[in-house]
Structure formats: C-alpha cells, structure tokens
Design a protein around this motif. Structure first.
Motif, PDB file in Angstrom:
ATOM      1  N   GLN A  33      41.279  40.132  25.875  1.00 23.83           N
ATOM      2  CA  GLN A  33      42.717  40.290  25.641  1.00 23.83           C
ATOM      3  C   GLN A  33      43.530  39.358  26.538  1.00 23.83           C
ATOM      4  N   ARG A  34      42.990  39.109  27.722  1.00 19.61           N
ATOM      5  CA  ARG A  34      43.663  38.231  28.681  1.00 19.61           C
ATOM      6  C   ARG A  34      43.163  36.795  28.598  1.00 19.61           C
ATOM      7  N   ALA A  71      36.448  44.253  37.666  1.00 18.11           N
ATOM      8  CA  ALA A  71      37.362  43.993  36.555  1.00 18.11           C
ATOM      9  C   ALA A  71      38.799  44.347  36.932  1.00 18.11           C
ATOM     10  N   MET A  72      38.986  45.450  37.625  1.00 14.25           N
ATOM     11  CA  MET A  72      40.335  45.840  38.035  1.00 14.25           C
ATOM     12  C   MET A  72      40.960  44.780  38.930  1.00 14.25           C
ATOM     13  N   GLN A  73      40.138  44.196  39.799  1.00 15.33           N
ATOM     14  CA  GLN A  73      40.642  43.155  40.691  1.00 15.33           C
ATOM     15  C   GLN A  73      40.923  41.864  39.927  1.00 15.33           C
ATOM     16  N   GLU A  74      39.991  41.440  39.086  1.00 14.54           N
ATOM     17  CA  GLU A  74      40.162  40.171  38.375  1.00 14.54           C
ATOM     18  C   GLU A  74      41.298  40.228  37.357  1.00 14.54           C
ATOM     19  N   LEU A  75      41.481  41.382  36.740  1.00 19.56           N
ATOM     20  CA  LEU A  75      42.542  41.539  35.744  1.00 19.56           C
ATOM     21  C   LEU A  75      43.842  42.037  36.364  1.00 19.56           C
ATOM     22  N   ASP A  76      43.771  42.442  37.642  1.00 19.88           N
ATOM     23  CA  ASP A  76      44.901  43.071  38.336  1.00 19.88           C
ATOM     24  C   ASP A  76      45.481  44.193  37.472  1.00 19.88           C
TER      25      ASP A  76
END
Length: 352
Positions: A33-34, A71-76
């Motif tokens: 999505q990103r 994933a939470m960190q990379e996608l913020d």
C-alpha cells in the motif's frame, strides 16, 4: 507502544508455528500500500518469502512479534495499514500511559476505549457489564478490506494484553465473538483466544468475568518504560497469572463440593490442567490444600454454631470420609474439638 527491534532475537524458530501466515500477508499488503518492499523485515524475522504464497503456512510467536515491530517502525504505523490514517510511533504507548493512573481495570479500559477513538474513527471500542459478564466490543465503522481479520484480532488481543499487564493478572475469556466467517486457519484461534470462539457472530467482542474490572491497576511509569521494550509480547503471548484464581477456587470448593474431591475434578471444572492449577495457585502464594482446609473450616464452624446436626453428619457435609478424621482436622484448625467449640459458643451466647 513498540519494542526495540534493532538487534534481532536469537532462536526465532524455537517454539510452535501456530500463527497463521494470513497475518504476515496482511503486513505485506501494508507494505504494498505504501509502495515499499518487506524483504529486509522478512529476512530479520527468518520468514521465507515463499511462505507468503502458501496459505497453510504458519510462523512462531517470536517471528510474529519481530516482524510486526519492524513493520511498525519501517511504515511508521502502529496500525499496520488498518486505518484511514497512520498511527505514528508511540500511539498505543500513549493509550497505556493515559490508563496508567486509573484506580481499577474497569476505569482503565473505559479510558482505553474512549482514547482509542481519538486515534481513529474507523473502529469503535466500548466496554459494558451485565449479569456479571464484561464485554469489550469492537464496532467496524468502515470496510477494513484485506486488513479486517488482522486488525480485529490484533486490536482485541492488544486491549486484552494491556488489561492483563495493568492488573498483573491473566484474564481468561468466557467467549470470543467475531463477525467474519471462519477462515481456513480457524484452528489457530484456540491459541489466539482462550475459551470458545464464535464466527459469523452479530458483534466483535471479548467476554470475561466482570470481577476482573474491580482489580486494581498495579503498574507505574517505571514498569511502563520497561514494558515498552517488548510491548508486542502483550499481543502474541498469553499472560499466565490469574489474580482471581484463588477466589474462584474458594467459591467452587464452597458452592460445588462435588467438584472438589480431587484436583482433577476441580481443574476440569475450571477449564485448566491440574499442573496449571497448582502452578498458578503457587504463584499467588496459595495451595489447593490450604484453600480446601479454609473452606471446610468455615463451613464446619457455621454448621456447629447454627445447627444441631451430629458430628458424623457435619463431617460428611464438610467433605470428610469419617467423623474421626474431621475431629482431628478441626482441632488442628481451631485448637478445639468440634463439641468443645460448639459448647463454648453456646455458653457465650447464653451469658448475661
């Protein structure tokens, strides 16, 4: 509310592979999505990319914890693509902090639900209590699409995990209700949620004994800072301790003596193994024998003081096989023989 994932844990493949690959596929959808690739995240979590193409694949709890944090960190985005807007780093930690000063779990969960609505309007959380049952409900305010299952499961498990952490207690579920149809990996739900899970239900909700709502919040800011280092453990691994277990055992022994003749019957009645029953009681500084003796003594005192039943009958009602063993036990509890106890109590009652 994120762990520090700069140094990957060792032995990621240790443990049972019970987490469905569908959740990793949902994380992959968030990357897509990103317009980002998740090769590095998969590599650090030791998850083979080819597993994402096999819907029957499973990963370990440790792998799920690690890749979620990365994933939470990379996608913020602590929501991992679930909602209309990203939940920036620290969003769920803020919710925990807002609930930390609550006097009881009931107050804390109501604050959690209210403040979660400030993060996103795509879902709505609410807490109700009726007939001794607490219901934590999640209403979907928009179509969550491919993220639906992962979002609902994660949010509910997160709220439950935080509740367990705040009270330092396991909170066993009476029921889990989910509005979507049973997925191909529905057997995984016996691990994701304890107690029975109902699919295609009229609501998304967790139900548990409302007595847990009265438990005090036992954590402080220092404990919060330590917890945030591995916050995802709250959602991927079950909490073991049960603060209400001692009272539940005591009530069962008093109200259902037919289930208290041995540990096997009692454990089955409480829906746990004998080993778990003994271990959790030990963690609370109690033992099954101590609780049995306490309930028997209390019951014996009531029968001796309020009835004229013979000792043999009282011994049977209290749970002893014969009168002599009852008399011996009662004297060890009170320092008096049953008849002496009854007589002395009668003498005090008749005194001017």
């Amino acid at each position: 509310m994120l762990p520090d994932q700069t140094t990957p844990p060792t032995s990621l493949l240790h443990g049972r592979t019970e987490t469905p690959i569908a959740f990793i596929q949902a994380i992959a959808a968030a990357y897509a999505q990103r317009g980002l690739r998740m090769d590095v995240a998969l590599s650090k979590a030791q998850i083979e990319p080819k597993l994402l193409k096999k819907n029957t694949s499973r990963v370990t709890a440790m792998q799920m914890e690690l890749i979620s944090g990365i994933a939470m960190q990379e996608l913020d985005d602590e929501g991992l693509g679930w909602f209309s807007r990203r939940l920036p780093w620290g969003s769920y930690g803020m919710l925990v902090r807002a609930s930390l000063t609550s006097p009881t779990l009931g107050v804390a969960l109501n604050r959690w639900c209210r403040h979660h609505g400030l993060l996103t309007g795509d879902i709505r959380l609410s807490l109700t209590e009726r007939n001794g049952i607490a219901t934590l409900q999640l209403d979907e305010m928009k179509d969550l699409g491919v993220f639906r299952e992962f979002c609902l499961v994660s949010v509910l498990r997160n709220a439950l995990g935080v509740a367990c952490w705040l009270t330092d207690s396991r909170i066993p579920l009476m029921a889990t209700h989910l509005r979507f149809a049973p997925p191909a990996h529905c057997d995984s739900y016996r691990v994701l949620f304890d107690g029975p899970t109902t699919f295609e239900a009229s609501e998304n909700a967790l139900q548990f004994d409302a007595g847990y709502l009265d438990l005090p919040v036992r954590r402080d800011e220092a404990a919060l800072q330590q917890m945030l280092q591995r916050a995802l453990l709250l959602t991927v691994r079950p909490y073991r301790r049960d603060r209400l277990l001692v009272e539940k055992v005591r009530q069962t022994l008093a109200q259902h003596p037919e289930h208290s003749r041995n540990a096997d019957d009692l454990a089955a009645w409480l829906n746990m193994s004998v080993r778990t029953l003994h271990r959790q009681l030990q963690e609370e500084g109690a033992s099954l024998q101590q609780l049995k003796d306490s309930v028997r003594e209390q019951r014996a005192r009531v029968l001796l003081l309020r009835t004229t039943k013979p000792l043999k009958q009282i011994a049977t009602e209290v749970g002893f096989s014969n009168e002599k063993s009852f008399m011996r036990a009662f004297k060890s509890w009170t320092g008096k023989a049953p008849e002496s106890f009854r007589q002395s109590a009668g003498t005090r009652a008749n005194a001017p």
